[in-house]
Design an enzyme around this catalytic site. Structure first.
Site, mmCIF file in Angstrom:
data_model
loop_
_atom_site.group_PDB
_atom_site.id
_atom_site.type_symbol
_atom_site.label_atom_id
_atom_site.label_comp_id
_atom_site.label_asym_id
_atom_site.label_seq_id
_atom_site.Cartn_x
_atom_site.Cartn_y
_atom_site.Cartn_z
ATOM 1 N N LYS A 121 0.837 -1.071 -0.013
ATOM 2 C CA LYS A 121 -0.171 0.079 0.053
ATOM 3 C C LYS A 121 0.728 1.110 -0.007
ATOM 4 C CE LYS A 121 -4.113 -1.746 2.103
ATOM 5 N NZ LYS A 121 -3.960 -3.260 2.258
ATOM 6 N N ARG A 298 -6.382 -8.511 -9.394
ATOM 7 C CA ARG A 298 -7.215 -10.087 -9.491
ATOM 8 C C ARG A 298 -8.499 -9.801 -9.891
ATOM 9 N NH1 ARG A 298 -10.297 -9.868 -5.085
ATOM 10 N NH2 ARG A 298 -9.179 -8.970 -2.953
#
Length: 452
Positions: A121, A298
């Site tokens: 992140k 994904r």
């Protein structure tokens, strides 16, 4: 089958409803479908429905679905030409993607470099800053201890969100509203991050009190272009994990949709993204400002509602892109075709949201116009305590939100499961909640429902 390069077969490195859903599209494309399975899963539908199923035995890991060597051996032994990771497990592990391609197989997902870039992140935030992405005020880099967290809070003020840099799925997160809470929750979240992700690096960011969780489905096509397929509203959450999602968001108008989609496309273009991905934002319900949260490299659990309103099969597009085939009919920011709602049906206590493993003694799925059930189980199957208790995704599509909501209520009421406790009654309560019906809810909806 002549359209596809040899060997025209796809191994799905996953289980349950997502494995079953991917295998369905694999077969529809005329490709050979290959499942792998934990011995505990041998009776689940995805195993029975594959053209070939390989038992994963001999793993020393908590789950064989995490065993790269075992999965690659299964791919080699079955003559697979490609691997689809689904979601969860190894789907966002760049090392697995590289291992698949190094073995001479096609990876049905983004480039390992993109997975790596967005998996951390802190790194992702730095990359998105360069892409002119709106970011929440907070730490620019990793926060290693409580003293550093206090320095950040001195600038942002309370409330703040403390979250694991390497985390995902709502894990390793805590909302902090004052100094006393910071002292306790920062270290607790850091310990959890160390345990779950072997990485204690934390982020501290401003917490938006009245927020909507909005995400945009993007797709990096074989020709290099990145398109946005519209937004999903994922604000109905328990413990930061989604329960009910809808597309499009009832809060987002055409102008805001264009801005969200443009920002999501910039995110994809900044890292040369290919295949399916999701850019997540937090939206302030009072100001309609939005801020980048993270990017999931994904297929998402809630991808079916985008398929309904955008008129695409995302798994088919994933496979075609991985095999170097063109994906056609994917315009950026398309006008939504009707409205879709997804309800996640879990084997769990509907009050405390604790898993409820056991054997399913009754399973009756709803049917009717606009109703789709992506299920991982049938009657007689056993729900293991070793895996996520998601039983099925109940998806409804209507001409507008009112019709979709009516169909969702009917479908939830018509879903009959016995032998394990489920959250079906809770889902009914959400769909009947006035603020959900009005579209005026936020991420604190479930908290308000469970605390009175």
């Amino acid at each position: 089958m002549t359209e596809w390069p040899f060997p025209a077969s796809v191994l799905v490195a996953n289980r349950g409803e997502i494995a079953r859903r991917i295998l369905r599209t694999v077969r529809e494309l005329g490709l050979r479908s290959i499942a792998v399975y934990d011995p505990d899963d041998r009776d689940l539908p995805f195993v029975q429905e594959a053209d070939e199923a390989i038992e994963l035995v001999g793993s020393a890991l908590p789950s064989p679905y995490l065993d790269v060597a075992l999965l690659l051996r299964a791919a080699r032994d079955s003559g697979a030409g490609a691997v689809h990771p689904g979601y969860g497990f190894l789907s966002e592990r760049a090392s697995f993607a590289r291992a698949v391609t190094d073995a001479g197989l096609r990876w049905i997902g983004p480039d390992p470099g993109a997975i790596e870039a967005m998996g951390d992140k802190i790194n992702a935030k730095a990359l998105m800053s360069k892409a002119d992405m709106p970011l929440l005020p907070g730490s620019d880099g990793p926060v290693s201890d409580l003293a550093a967290a206090r320095e950040v809070v001195a600038t942002t003020g309370y409330p703040v969100m403390v979250k694991a840099s390497a985390g995902g799925g709502g894990m390793g997160m805590a909302i902090v509203r004052n100094d006393a809470e910071l002292a306790v929750r920062f270290e607790k979240a850091q310990d959890r991050a160390r345990h779950l992700f072997a990485d204690p690096a934390m982020l501290v960011e401003r917490y938006v009190e009245r927020a909507r969780h909005i995400e945009v489905q993007i797709f990096g096509q074989a020709d290099g272009t990145v398109v946005a397929l519209g937004e999903r509203d994922c604000s109905v959450q328990r413990r930061h994990q989604k329960v009910v999602e809808e597309a499009p968001s009832p809060l987002v108008n055409g102008e805001l949709r264009q801005r969200l989609c443009a920002a999501a496309v910039r995110a994809g273009e900044a890292i040369g993204y290919r295949n399916a991905g999701t850019v997540e934002f937090v939206l302030d319900t009072d100001t309609h400002e939005f801020f980048f949260l993270e990017m999931n490299t994904r297929l998402q659990v809630e991808h079916p509602i985008t398929e309904c309103v955008a008129g695409v099969d995302l798994v088919e597009a994933q496979i075609r892109t991985a095999f170097g085939r063109e994906t056609v009919g994917m315009p950026s920011a398309p006008e939504p075709r009707g409205h879709a709602i997804e309800c996640r049906v879990y084997a769990e206590d509907p009050v405390r949201f604790l898993p409820s493993p056991g054997t399913i003694t009754r399973w009756r799925e709803p049917a009717g116009p606009g109703v789709r059930v992506d299920a991982g189980y049938v009657e007689g199957n056993t729900v293991s305590r070793r895996y996520d208790p998601l039983l099925a995704k109940l998806v409804v599509h209507g001409e507008d939100r009112a019709q979709a909501l009516a169909r969702a209520r009917t479908a939830v009421g018509g879903f009959k499961i016995a032998g394990v406790r489920t959250n079906l009654e809770f889902l009914k309560r959400v769909l009947d909640r006035a603020e959900f019906i009005d579209g005026a809810y936020d991420t604190s909806l479930v908290s308000r429902m469970t605390t009175g």
